[in-house]
Design a protein around this motif. Sequence first.
Motif, PDB file in Angstrom:
ATOM      1  N   ALA A 109       0.824  -1.202   0.000  1.00 48.76           N
ATOM      2  CA  ALA A 109       0.000   0.000   0.000  1.00 48.76           C
ATOM      3  C   ALA A 109       0.860   1.256   0.000  1.00 48.76           C
ATOM      4  CB  ALA A 109      -0.926  -0.002   1.218  1.00 48.76           C
ATOM      5  N   ALA A 110       2.050   1.173   0.592  1.00 46.36           N
ATOM      6  CA  ALA A 110       2.940   2.334   0.663  1.00 46.36           C
ATOM      7  C   ALA A 110       3.771   2.513  -0.598  1.00 46.36           C
ATOM      8  CB  ALA A 110       3.873   2.199   1.867  1.00 46.36           C
ATOM      9  N   ARG A 111       3.631   1.579  -1.559  1.00 46.30           N
ATOM     10  CA  ARG A 111       4.433   1.635  -2.785  1.00 46.30           C
ATOM     11  C   ARG A 111       3.535   1.498  -4.005  1.00 46.30           C
ATOM     12  NH1 ARG A 111       6.961  -0.810   1.240  1.00 46.30           N
ATOM     13  NH2 ARG A 111       9.188  -0.413   1.642  1.00 46.30           N
ATOM     14  N   PRO A 112       2.749   2.503  -4.322  1.00 48.38           N
ATOM     15  CA  PRO A 112       1.885   2.414  -5.512  1.00 48.38           C
ATOM     16  C   PRO A 112       2.721   2.264  -6.780  1.00 48.38           C
ATOM     17  CG  PRO A 112       1.959   4.660  -4.649  1.00 48.38           C
ATOM     18  CD  PRO A 112       2.626   3.798  -3.625  1.00 48.38           C
ATOM     19  N   GLY A 113       2.254   1.391  -7.669  1.00 51.19           N
ATOM     20  CA  GLY A 113       2.979   1.173  -8.917  1.00 51.19           C
ATOM     21  C   GLY A 113       4.166   0.234  -8.782  1.00 51.19           C
ATOM     22  N   LEU A 114       4.222  -0.558  -7.712  1.00 48.99           N
ATOM     23  CA  LEU A 114       5.351  -1.455  -7.494  1.00 48.99           C
ATOM     24  C   LEU A 114       5.412  -2.517  -8.588  1.00 48.99           C
ATOM     25  CD1 LEU A 114       6.751  -2.817  -4.261  1.00 48.99           C
ATOM     26  CD2 LEU A 114       6.029  -4.514  -5.920  1.00 48.99           C
ATOM     27  N   LEU A 115       6.632  -2.851  -9.014  1.00 47.82           N
ATOM     28  CA  LEU A 115       6.853  -3.867 -10.038  1.00 47.82           C
ATOM     29  C   LEU A 115       7.444  -5.104  -9.374  1.00 47.82           C
ATOM     30  CD1 LEU A 115       6.694  -4.306 -13.156  1.00 47.82           C
ATOM     31  CD2 LEU A 115       9.112  -3.626 -13.239  1.00 47.82           C
ATOM     32  N   ARG A 120      -4.648 -15.780 -11.868  1.00 45.40           N
ATOM     33  CA  ARG A 120      -5.212 -15.417 -10.565  1.00 45.40           C
ATOM     34  C   ARG A 120      -4.184 -14.671  -9.712  1.00 45.40           C
ATOM     35  NH1 ARG A 120      -5.672 -16.946  -5.462  1.00 45.40           N
ATOM     36  NH2 ARG A 120      -4.145 -18.625  -5.679  1.00 45.40           N
ATOM     37  N   PHE A 121      -2.939 -15.148  -9.738  1.00 43.55           N
ATOM     38  CA  PHE A 121      -1.884 -14.492  -8.967  1.00 43.55           C
ATOM     39  C   PHE A 121      -1.615 -13.089  -9.506  1.00 43.55           C
ATOM     40  CE2 PHE A 121       2.803 -13.889  -8.204  1.00 43.55           C
ATOM     41  CZ  PHE A 121       2.707 -13.710  -6.832  1.00 43.55           C
ATOM     42  N   GLU A 122      -1.613 -12.958 -10.817  1.00 47.84           N
ATOM     43  CA  GLU A 122      -1.373 -11.647 -11.427  1.00 47.84           C
ATOM     44  C   GLU A 122      -2.514 -10.681 -11.099  1.00 47.84           C
ATOM     45  OE1 GLU A 122       0.223 -10.001 -15.757  1.00 47.84           O
ATOM     46  OE2 GLU A 122      -0.053 -12.138 -15.393  1.00 47.84           O
ATOM     47  N   ALA A 123      -3.739 -11.209 -11.110  1.00 50.43           N
ATOM     48  CA  ALA A 123      -4.888 -10.362 -10.764  1.00 50.43           C
ATOM     49  C   ALA A 123      -4.848  -9.958  -9.295  1.00 50.43           C
ATOM     50  CB  ALA A 123      -6.185 -11.109 -11.073  1.00 50.43           C
ATOM     51  N   ASP A 124      -4.401 -10.887  -8.435  1.00 49.63           N
ATOM     52  CA  ASP A 124      -4.295 -10.577  -7.009  1.00 49.63           C
ATOM     53  C   ASP A 124      -3.277  -9.466  -6.769  1.00 49.63           C
ATOM     54  OD1 ASP A 124      -4.806 -11.420  -4.088  1.00 49.63           O
ATOM     55  OD2 ASP A 124      -2.627 -11.536  -4.240  1.00 49.63           O
ATOM     56  N   LEU A 125      -2.141  -9.522  -7.471  1.00 48.54           N
ATOM     57  CA  LEU A 125      -1.140  -8.461  -7.341  1.00 48.54           C
ATOM     58  C   LEU A 125      -1.689  -7.128  -7.850  1.00 48.54           C
ATOM     59  CD1 LEU A 125       2.255 -10.113  -8.398  1.00 48.54           C
ATOM     60  CD2 LEU A 125       1.523  -9.450  -6.115  1.00 48.54           C
ATOM     61  N   ALA A 126      -2.451  -7.193  -8.946  1.00 47.32           N
ATOM     62  CA  ALA A 126      -3.019  -5.963  -9.500  1.00 47.32           C
ATOM     63  C   ALA A 126      -3.978  -5.310  -8.505  1.00 47.32           C
ATOM     64  CB  ALA A 126      -3.731  -6.268 -10.812  1.00 47.32           C
ATOM     65  N   GLU A 127      -4.754  -6.128  -7.790  1.00 45.31           N
ATOM     66  CA  GLU A 127      -5.656  -5.586  -6.769  1.00 45.31           C
ATOM     67  C   GLU A 127      -4.890  -4.910  -5.637  1.00 45.31           C
ATOM     68  OE1 GLU A 127      -8.218  -8.616  -5.346  1.00 45.31           O
ATOM     69  OE2 GLU A 127      -9.267  -8.896  -7.263  1.00 45.31           O
TER      70      GLU A 127
END
Length: 291
Positions: free
Chosen positions: A187-193, A204-211
Amino acid sequence: TLAIALYVKIDDDMRTRPELAISRPPGGIPPKLTDPELLTMAVMQALLGYRSERRWLRHLDKHQRHLFPYQPTQSGYNRRLRSALPLVKHFIRALAIDTDFWFDTHWILDSTPIPCGMSRPTVQRSDAAGWAAYGYCASHSRFFWGLRLYLICTPTGMPILWALADAKLGEREVVEAMLDREPQLLAARPGLLMITDKGFASKRFEADLAERGATLLRPARKKEQPRSGQALLKAVRQLIESVNDTLKGQLDLEMHGGRTFAGIAVRIAQRLLAMAAAIWHNHKTAQPITR
Protein backbone atom coordinates in the motif's frame (compact mmCIF):
# COMPACT_ATOMS: atom_id res chain seq x y z
CA THR A 1 34.61 -2.27 10.65
CA LEU A 2 31.34 -3.92 9.65
CA ALA A 3 31.16 -5.76 12.98
CA ILE A 4 31.69 -2.59 15.02
CA ALA A 5 29.18 -0.60 12.94
CA LEU A 6 26.59 -3.38 13.23
CA TYR A 7 27.09 -3.69 16.99
CA VAL A 8 26.62 0.07 17.46
CA LYS A 9 23.48 0.04 15.28
CA ILE A 10 21.91 -2.85 17.20
CA ASP A 11 22.93 -1.47 20.59
CA ASP A 12 21.54 2.01 19.81
CA ASP A 13 18.23 0.58 18.58
CA MET A 14 17.86 -1.63 21.63
CA ARG A 15 18.56 1.26 24.02
CA THR A 16 15.55 3.09 22.54
CA ARG A 17 13.44 -0.11 22.58
CA PRO A 18 14.39 -2.11 25.69
CA GLU A 19 11.37 -4.38 25.19
CA LEU A 20 13.31 -6.09 22.39
CA ALA A 21 15.78 -7.60 24.86
CA ILE A 22 15.59 -11.39 25.12
CA SER A 23 18.54 -12.16 27.36
CA ARG A 24 17.41 -10.69 30.66
CA PRO A 25 14.03 -10.48 32.40
CA PRO A 26 13.16 -7.16 34.09
CA GLY A 27 15.25 -6.83 37.22
CA GLY A 28 17.36 -9.88 36.32
CA ILE A 29 21.13 -10.25 36.28
CA PRO A 30 22.77 -8.72 33.16
CA PRO A 31 24.17 -11.44 30.87
CA LYS A 32 27.90 -11.66 30.21
CA LEU A 33 27.16 -11.79 26.47
CA THR A 34 24.71 -9.04 25.51
CA ASP A 35 22.13 -9.33 22.74
CA PRO A 36 24.00 -6.88 20.42
CA GLU A 37 27.19 -8.92 20.92
CA LEU A 38 25.30 -12.17 20.21
CA LEU A 39 23.83 -10.89 16.93
CA THR A 40 27.14 -9.40 15.82
CA MET A 41 28.86 -12.69 16.63
CA ALA A 42 26.24 -14.60 14.59
CA VAL A 43 26.67 -12.29 11.58
CA MET A 44 30.46 -12.63 11.69
CA GLN A 45 30.12 -16.43 11.82
CA ALA A 46 28.02 -16.42 8.64
CA LEU A 47 30.21 -13.91 6.78
CA LEU A 48 33.44 -15.73 7.64
CA GLY A 49 32.04 -19.09 6.56
CA TYR A 50 32.10 -21.05 9.82
CA ARG A 51 29.39 -23.72 9.58
CA SER A 52 30.45 -25.38 12.84
CA GLU A 53 29.65 -23.44 16.00
CA ARG A 54 32.47 -25.21 17.86
CA ARG A 55 35.06 -24.19 15.26
CA TRP A 56 33.69 -20.65 15.24
CA LEU A 57 33.95 -20.29 19.02
CA ARG A 58 37.51 -21.66 18.95
CA HIS A 59 38.37 -19.06 16.29
CA LEU A 60 36.84 -16.30 18.43
CA ASP A 61 38.76 -17.41 21.49
CA LYS A 62 42.04 -17.34 19.57
CA HIS A 63 41.62 -14.31 17.29
CA GLN A 64 38.72 -12.10 18.38
CA ARG A 65 39.09 -11.67 22.15
CA HIS A 66 39.45 -7.91 21.63
CA LEU A 67 35.92 -7.78 20.17
CA PHE A 68 34.22 -10.34 22.42
CA PRO A 69 35.86 -10.51 25.89
CA TYR A 70 33.35 -13.12 27.05
CA GLN A 71 33.38 -16.39 25.11
CA PRO A 72 30.24 -18.55 25.56
CA THR A 73 30.24 -22.32 25.49
CA GLN A 74 28.92 -24.02 22.36
CA SER A 75 25.71 -25.12 24.09
CA GLY A 76 25.17 -21.66 25.56
CA TYR A 77 25.76 -19.96 22.21
CA ASN A 78 23.40 -22.36 20.45
CA ARG A 79 20.67 -21.89 23.07
CA ARG A 80 20.97 -18.10 23.05
CA LEU A 81 20.95 -17.97 19.26
CA ARG A 82 17.79 -20.10 18.96
CA SER A 83 15.97 -17.93 21.46
CA ALA A 84 17.11 -14.83 19.55
CA LEU A 85 15.12 -15.64 16.39
CA PRO A 86 12.57 -12.81 16.93
CA LEU A 87 15.45 -10.37 17.43
CA VAL A 88 17.24 -11.56 14.29
CA LYS A 89 14.04 -11.12 12.28
CA HIS A 90 13.55 -7.64 13.73
CA PHE A 91 17.01 -6.46 12.69
CA ILE A 92 16.78 -7.86 9.17
CA ARG A 93 13.90 -5.43 8.74
CA ALA A 94 15.58 -2.64 10.75
CA LEU A 95 18.69 -2.70 8.55
CA ALA A 96 16.56 -2.62 5.39
CA ILE A 97 14.58 0.38 6.67
CA ASP A 98 17.84 2.18 7.45
CA THR A 99 18.79 2.30 3.74
CA ASP A 100 17.42 3.98 0.64
CA PHE A 101 16.70 0.51 -0.77
CA TRP A 102 13.65 0.24 1.49
CA PHE A 103 11.83 2.70 -0.76
CA ASP A 104 12.63 0.84 -3.98
CA THR A 105 9.54 0.25 -6.13
CA HIS A 106 11.08 -2.78 -7.88
CA TRP A 107 11.01 -6.07 -5.99
CA ILE A 108 12.49 -9.42 -6.97
CA LEU A 109 10.63 -12.58 -5.91
CA ASP A 110 12.09 -16.07 -5.94
CA SER A 111 12.07 -19.29 -3.97
CA THR A 112 14.93 -21.70 -3.42
CA PRO A 113 15.16 -25.20 -1.86
CA ILE A 114 16.48 -25.63 1.69
CA PRO A 115 17.47 -29.32 2.08
CA CYS A 116 17.07 -30.63 5.63
CA GLY A 117 18.07 -34.26 5.12
CA MET A 118 19.77 -36.36 2.45
CA SER A 119 18.97 -39.93 3.53
CA ARG A 120 15.86 -41.90 4.35
CA PRO A 121 16.91 -42.59 8.00
CA THR A 122 17.52 -38.87 8.51
CA VAL A 123 14.07 -38.06 7.16
CA GLN A 124 12.45 -40.63 9.45
CA ARG A 125 14.09 -39.45 12.67
CA SER A 126 14.41 -35.72 11.98
CA ASP A 127 12.64 -33.29 14.30
CA ALA A 128 11.76 -31.30 11.16
CA ALA A 129 9.37 -34.05 10.03
CA GLY A 130 5.88 -32.64 9.68
CA TRP A 131 7.24 -29.24 8.66
CA ALA A 132 9.72 -30.30 5.98
CA ALA A 133 8.51 -32.36 3.02
CA TYR A 134 9.62 -33.70 -0.35
CA GLY A 135 9.73 -31.15 -3.14
CA TYR A 136 11.20 -30.77 -6.62
CA CYS A 137 14.15 -28.55 -7.49
CA ALA A 138 13.81 -27.60 -11.16
CA SER A 139 17.27 -26.01 -11.43
CA HIS A 140 18.96 -29.29 -10.38
CA SER A 141 16.25 -31.58 -11.84
CA ARG A 142 15.95 -33.57 -8.62
CA PHE A 143 13.76 -34.10 -5.59
CA PHE A 144 14.82 -32.98 -2.14
CA TRP A 145 13.50 -33.27 1.40
CA GLY A 146 13.23 -29.99 3.24
CA LEU A 147 11.73 -26.53 2.94
CA ARG A 148 11.62 -23.67 0.50
CA LEU A 149 12.89 -20.19 1.27
CA TYR A 150 10.68 -17.50 -0.25
CA LEU A 151 12.53 -14.21 -0.54
CA ILE A 152 11.27 -10.84 -1.72
CA CYS A 153 14.17 -8.42 -2.02
CA THR A 154 15.27 -5.29 -3.86
CA PRO A 155 17.52 -5.52 -6.95
CA THR A 156 20.50 -4.92 -4.62
CA GLY A 157 19.55 -8.04 -2.64
CA MET A 158 18.23 -6.29 0.49
CA PRO A 159 15.60 -8.59 2.06
CA ILE A 160 12.10 -7.10 2.35
CA LEU A 161 9.97 -10.18 3.12
CA TRP A 162 10.94 -13.80 3.63
CA ALA A 163 9.37 -17.04 4.75
CA LEU A 164 10.17 -20.72 5.16
CA ALA A 165 7.46 -23.07 3.97
CA ASP A 166 6.68 -26.74 3.33
CA ALA A 167 8.27 -27.71 -0.01
CA LYS A 168 4.93 -29.13 -1.22
CA LEU A 169 2.97 -25.89 -0.81
CA GLY A 170 2.10 -23.91 -3.93
CA GLU A 171 4.52 -21.04 -4.50
CA ARG A 172 1.86 -18.49 -5.35
CA GLU A 173 -0.23 -19.34 -2.29
CA VAL A 174 2.77 -18.86 0.00
CA VAL A 175 3.58 -15.47 -1.52
CA GLU A 176 -0.04 -14.33 -1.21
CA ALA A 177 0.03 -15.30 2.48
CA MET A 178 3.27 -13.31 2.93
CA LEU A 179 1.71 -10.23 1.35
CA ASP A 180 -1.50 -10.67 3.38
CA ARG A 181 0.56 -10.62 6.57
CA GLU A 182 1.91 -7.12 5.88
CA PRO A 183 -0.46 -5.43 3.39
CA GLN A 184 0.87 -1.97 4.30
CA LEU A 185 4.13 -2.68 2.47
CA LEU A 186 2.45 -2.74 -0.94
CA ALA A 187 0.00 0.00 0.00
CA ALA A 188 2.94 2.33 0.66
CA ARG A 189 4.43 1.63 -2.79
CA PRO A 190 1.89 2.41 -5.51
CA GLY A 191 2.98 1.17 -8.92
CA LEU A 192 5.35 -1.45 -7.49
CA LEU A 193 6.85 -3.87 -10.04
CA MET A 194 7.19 -7.49 -8.87
CA ILE A 195 9.79 -9.37 -10.95
CA THR A 196 9.64 -13.18 -10.95
CA ASP A 197 10.48 -16.20 -13.09
CA LYS A 198 7.89 -18.14 -15.08
CA GLY A 199 7.19 -20.45 -12.14
CA PHE A 200 4.88 -17.77 -10.73
CA ALA A 201 2.79 -17.59 -13.90
CA SER A 202 -0.90 -17.49 -13.01
CA LYS A 203 -3.75 -15.26 -14.07
CA ARG A 204 -5.21 -15.42 -10.57
CA PHE A 205 -1.88 -14.49 -8.97
CA GLU A 206 -1.37 -11.65 -11.43
CA ALA A 207 -4.89 -10.36 -10.76
CA ASP A 208 -4.30 -10.58 -7.01
CA LEU A 209 -1.14 -8.46 -7.34
CA ALA A 210 -3.02 -5.96 -9.50
CA GLU A 211 -5.66 -5.59 -6.77
CA ARG A 212 -2.84 -4.77 -4.34
CA GLY A 213 -1.50 -2.12 -6.73
CA ALA A 214 1.49 -4.11 -8.04
CA THR A 215 2.41 -5.26 -11.54
CA LEU A 216 3.88 -8.69 -12.28
CA LEU A 217 6.84 -8.85 -14.67
CA ARG A 218 7.80 -12.38 -15.72
CA PRO A 219 8.97 -14.27 -18.82
CA ALA A 220 6.36 -15.70 -21.16
CA ARG A 221 5.76 -19.42 -20.93
CA LYS A 222 5.87 -21.75 -23.93
CA LYS A 223 3.02 -21.14 -26.40
CA GLU A 224 2.35 -17.80 -24.71
CA GLN A 225 2.50 -14.43 -26.45
CA PRO A 226 5.57 -12.30 -25.57
CA ARG A 227 4.83 -10.20 -22.51
CA SER A 228 5.44 -6.51 -21.98
CA GLY A 229 8.95 -5.78 -20.65
CA GLN A 230 10.20 -9.30 -21.33
CA ALA A 231 13.34 -8.00 -23.09
CA LEU A 232 14.55 -6.55 -19.78
CA LEU A 233 14.36 -9.83 -17.91
CA LYS A 234 17.72 -11.30 -18.95
CA ALA A 235 19.62 -8.72 -16.92
CA VAL A 236 17.14 -8.99 -14.06
CA ARG A 237 17.49 -12.79 -14.00
CA GLN A 238 21.19 -12.30 -13.33
CA LEU A 239 20.26 -10.24 -10.26
CA ILE A 240 18.03 -13.06 -8.97
CA GLU A 241 20.77 -15.63 -9.54
CA SER A 242 23.37 -13.43 -7.84
CA VAL A 243 21.22 -13.16 -4.69
CA ASN A 244 20.81 -16.95 -4.59
CA ASP A 245 24.53 -17.42 -5.26
CA THR A 246 25.39 -15.09 -2.37
CA LEU A 247 23.17 -17.06 0.00
CA LYS A 248 24.26 -20.50 -1.19
CA GLY A 249 27.81 -19.98 -2.45
CA GLN A 250 29.09 -17.46 0.08
CA LEU A 251 26.83 -17.88 3.12
CA ASP A 252 26.34 -21.68 2.90
CA LEU A 253 22.55 -21.51 3.00
CA GLU A 254 22.14 -25.18 2.10
CA MET A 255 24.74 -26.23 4.71
CA HIS A 256 22.84 -24.70 7.61
CA GLY A 257 23.15 -27.80 9.82
CA GLY A 258 19.81 -27.24 11.58
CA ARG A 259 17.94 -30.30 12.85
CA THR A 260 14.99 -28.78 14.70
CA PHE A 261 12.36 -26.19 13.85
CA ALA A 262 14.09 -23.47 15.87
CA GLY A 263 17.57 -24.48 14.73
CA ILE A 264 16.73 -24.40 11.01
CA ALA A 265 14.78 -21.16 11.25
CA VAL A 266 17.45 -19.22 13.14
CA ARG A 267 20.27 -20.43 10.88
CA ILE A 268 18.41 -19.29 7.77
CA ALA A 269 17.59 -15.96 9.45
CA GLN A 270 21.25 -15.65 10.53
CA ARG A 271 22.37 -15.81 6.90
CA LEU A 272 19.73 -13.32 5.75
CA LEU A 273 20.84 -10.95 8.53
CA ALA A 274 24.46 -11.33 7.40
CA MET A 275 23.53 -10.45 3.81
CA ALA A 276 21.41 -7.50 4.96
CA ALA A 277 24.25 -6.29 7.22
CA ALA A 278 26.80 -6.38 4.37
CA ILE A 279 24.48 -4.48 2.02
CA TRP A 280 23.61 -1.98 4.79
CA HIS A 281 27.28 -1.37 5.59
CA ASN A 282 28.21 -0.93 1.92
CA HIS A 283 25.38 1.58 1.57
CA LYS A 284 26.43 3.55 4.67
CA THR A 285 30.07 3.67 3.57
CA ALA A 286 29.19 4.45 -0.08
CA GLN A 287 30.76 1.23 -1.31
CA PRO A 288 29.58 -0.42 -4.53
CA ILE A 289 27.10 -3.25 -4.00
CA THR A 290 28.85 -6.41 -5.22
CA ARG A 291 27.91 -10.06 -4.76
